[in-house]
Design a protein around this motif. Structure first.
Motif, short mmCIF file in Angstrom:
data_model
loop_
_atom_site.label_atom_id
_atom_site.label_comp_id
_atom_site.label_asym_id
_atom_site.label_seq_id
_atom_site.Cartn_x
_atom_site.Cartn_y
_atom_site.Cartn_z
N ASP A 20 -50.54 27.75 -73.47
CA ASP A 20 -50.18 26.59 -72.65
C ASP A 20 -48.74 26.67 -72.18
N ALA A 21 -47.83 27.09 -73.05
CA ALA A 21 -46.42 27.22 -72.66
C ALA A 21 -46.25 28.28 -71.57
N ASP A 22 -46.98 29.39 -71.72
CA ASP A 22 -46.92 30.43 -70.69
C ASP A 22 -47.47 29.94 -69.36
N LEU A 23 -48.55 29.15 -69.41
CA LEU A 23 -49.14 28.61 -68.19
C LEU A 23 -48.18 27.65 -67.50
N ALA A 24 -47.49 26.82 -68.29
CA ALA A 24 -46.51 25.88 -67.71
C ALA A 24 -45.38 26.65 -67.04
N LYS A 25 -44.92 27.73 -67.67
CA LYS A 25 -43.86 28.55 -67.08
C LYS A 25 -44.34 29.20 -65.78
N ARG A 26 -45.58 29.71 -65.80
CA ARG A 26 -46.14 30.30 -64.58
C ARG A 26 -46.26 29.28 -63.47
N ALA A 27 -46.65 28.05 -63.82
CA ALA A 27 -46.80 27.01 -62.81
C ALA A 27 -45.47 26.70 -62.14
N ALA A 30 -44.50 29.70 -59.95
CA ALA A 30 -45.37 29.77 -58.76
C ALA A 30 -45.00 28.69 -57.76
N LEU A 31 -44.66 27.50 -58.25
CA LEU A 31 -44.27 26.40 -57.37
C LEU A 31 -43.00 26.74 -56.60
N VAL A 32 -42.01 27.30 -57.29
CA VAL A 32 -40.76 27.70 -56.62
C VAL A 32 -41.03 28.79 -55.59
#
Length: 457
Positions: A20-27, A30-32
């Protein structure tokens, strides 16, 4: 056996938390990346339309519209991750997965359209005319640098160093960028004469972007002088409004939350410096705005909505004017330091802009021009304006945090490396920030590997 299964369950939960932490970082990343790709593609669309016409670029223009709509959803989802409502792990996981999906789709769609136009743009580009235009712009901008230095010197006598931090180094950085632009134009001319058109185009793009950044920095100095005066005027109005808010709040039924909010607002008022002292009106506006928002929330929780006084029209106008000013400052800072700003600041700004646009829709006309707001709509309009200003203020503070965290160590503003992200040009794949140019970072432009060997003679 119970201990074995308990240990296994804990290990599975730890693994899930890590994913979950990795997914939040990816999000966030990706947004930036998607937001920066939109900004870069928008710049490239301007070049393409100037060279090929609007018909040839219709597909890219429509793709940009569609991408902005879907990225609005991504920003709203990211904003939900930071609101005051607690979320379950599953809700966060679902939102972050959707943000990644939307961001990657946006980048892929824009890549498809820009790649289709890249060859035509390269053929149509009128390099000699652009080179002449860049040289003319460099000359005009160099004539503005002494005036910009004069303005910053004058501002230093009136405002604190903290207030001038965002523009104090702009003249020096603009001078460095113009020097880089002059050198890059020379590289473009030599590479074009030797038949290396692709390299010439890359060097010319770098020169054009450097000129654009230099103009933005010089414009920001002139804008800051006006905005600082406007902030002082707005501060005086908000001080008066705050005292009125305190007087109203003191008449409320006793509530610890209201008492604390009143004390916080009174402390913010007492912290205002006396006349003649160099100050930072933006910081004091932020403090008063936050304290005002806290008092509003406490009063709303302490009494029924029907008992709330109707704010005067002038107070509503002050709130709208303050929101517009705060949004303008946050937009300028994020646009000027593109490659250094993370997802948090961008999300706050996107949410503030959404609320400000909703305010126009709510009133049925641009809020900045409205002269009459009926009693039933004043409180809601004022709340929306204050919320937009508060989020824009948060975006500004987060952007400053990102800039401070990303600024490379070195001799300071005199080195190469003005902040901001530069596009890599047509057909060059996805954009990114970073790389070394002449000992520093030039606004995030990946130029070290591309222009290696360009700077000859």
């Amino acid at each position: 056996m119970a201990g074995f299964w308990g240990k296994r369950k804990r290990e599975e939960q730890q693994e899930l938390d890590a994913r979950d932490a990795d997914l939040a970082k990816r999000a966030g990343a990706a947004l930036v990346a998607a937001d920066e790709r939109i900004r870069v593609t928008n710049d490239e669309l301007g070049f393409a339309e100037a060279e090929l016409g609007s018909d040839a670029t219709r597909g890219l223009r429509e793709a940009l519209v569609a991408v902005r709509v879907h990225m609005g959803e991504a920003f709203r989802l990211n904003q939900l991750n930071y609101d005051h409502i607690p979320d379950t792990a599953e809700e966060l996981r679902t939102r972050n997965a959707r943000i990644v999906q939307l961001s990657e789709w946006a980048e892929d769609l824009l890549e498809q359209h820009t790649s289709a136009l890249a060859e035509r743009v390269a053929r149509a580009r009128r390099a000699p005319e652009i080179i002449a235009g860049v040289r003319g712009d460099i000359q005009l901008l160099r004539e503005r640098i002494p005036q910009a230095r004069e303005i910053t010197d004058r501002l230093a006598k009136r405002y604190s160093a903290e207030a001038l931090a965002q523009v104090g180094a702009n003249p020096a950085e603009a001078d460095q960028l113009l020097g880089f632009a002059e050198h890059s134009v020379g590289v473009a001319e030599r590479r074009r004469e030797s038949g290396q058109r692709e390299q010439a185009n890359l060097a010319l793009e770098a020169a054009t972007e450097a000129v654009r950044r230099a103009a933005t920095l010089l414009d920001a100095v002139e804008t800051f002088e006006v905005e600082a005066l406007r902030a002082e005027s707005t501060l005086a109005a908000i001080v008066e409004d705050s005292r009125g808010d305190i007087a109203v709040a003191l008449k409320e039924p006793h509530s610890p939350a209201v008492a604390d909010a009143i004390a916080t607002l009174q402390a913010a008022l007492q912290a205002l410096p006396p006349a003649g002292v160099n100050t930072d009106p933006f910081t004091h506006l932020d403090r008063l705005r936050e304290a005002n928002a806290g008092l509003d929330a406490a009063i709303a929780a302490a009494r029924a909505r029907a008992a709330r006084p109707i704010p005067p029209l002038e107070q509503v106008h002050h709130a709208i004017d303050d929101a517009d000013r705060q949004l303008a400052v946050a937009r300028d800072l994020i646009a000027g330091y593109r490659g250094w700003i993370g997802a948090d600041a961008r999300t706050r700004l996107a949410e503030a802009e959404r609320i400000r646009l909703d305010l126009d829709h709510y009133l049925g006309t641009p809020a900045a021009t409205v002269s009459v707001i009926d009693d039933d709509h004043r409180e809601q309009a004022m709340g929306m304006a204050r919320r937009a200003a508060y989020l824009a203020g948060e975006a500004l503070q987060l952007a400053k945090r990102d800039i401070d965290a990303s600024r490379p160590p070195g001799p300071g503003p005199g080195q190469w490396g003005g902040p901001g992200g530069y596009g890599q040009g047509w057909g060059g794949g996805r954009r990114s920030g970073g790389s070394d140019v002449m000992g520093g970072i030039l606004g995030g432009l990946v130029i070290g590997s591309i222009l290696d060997g360009f700077f000859d003679g």
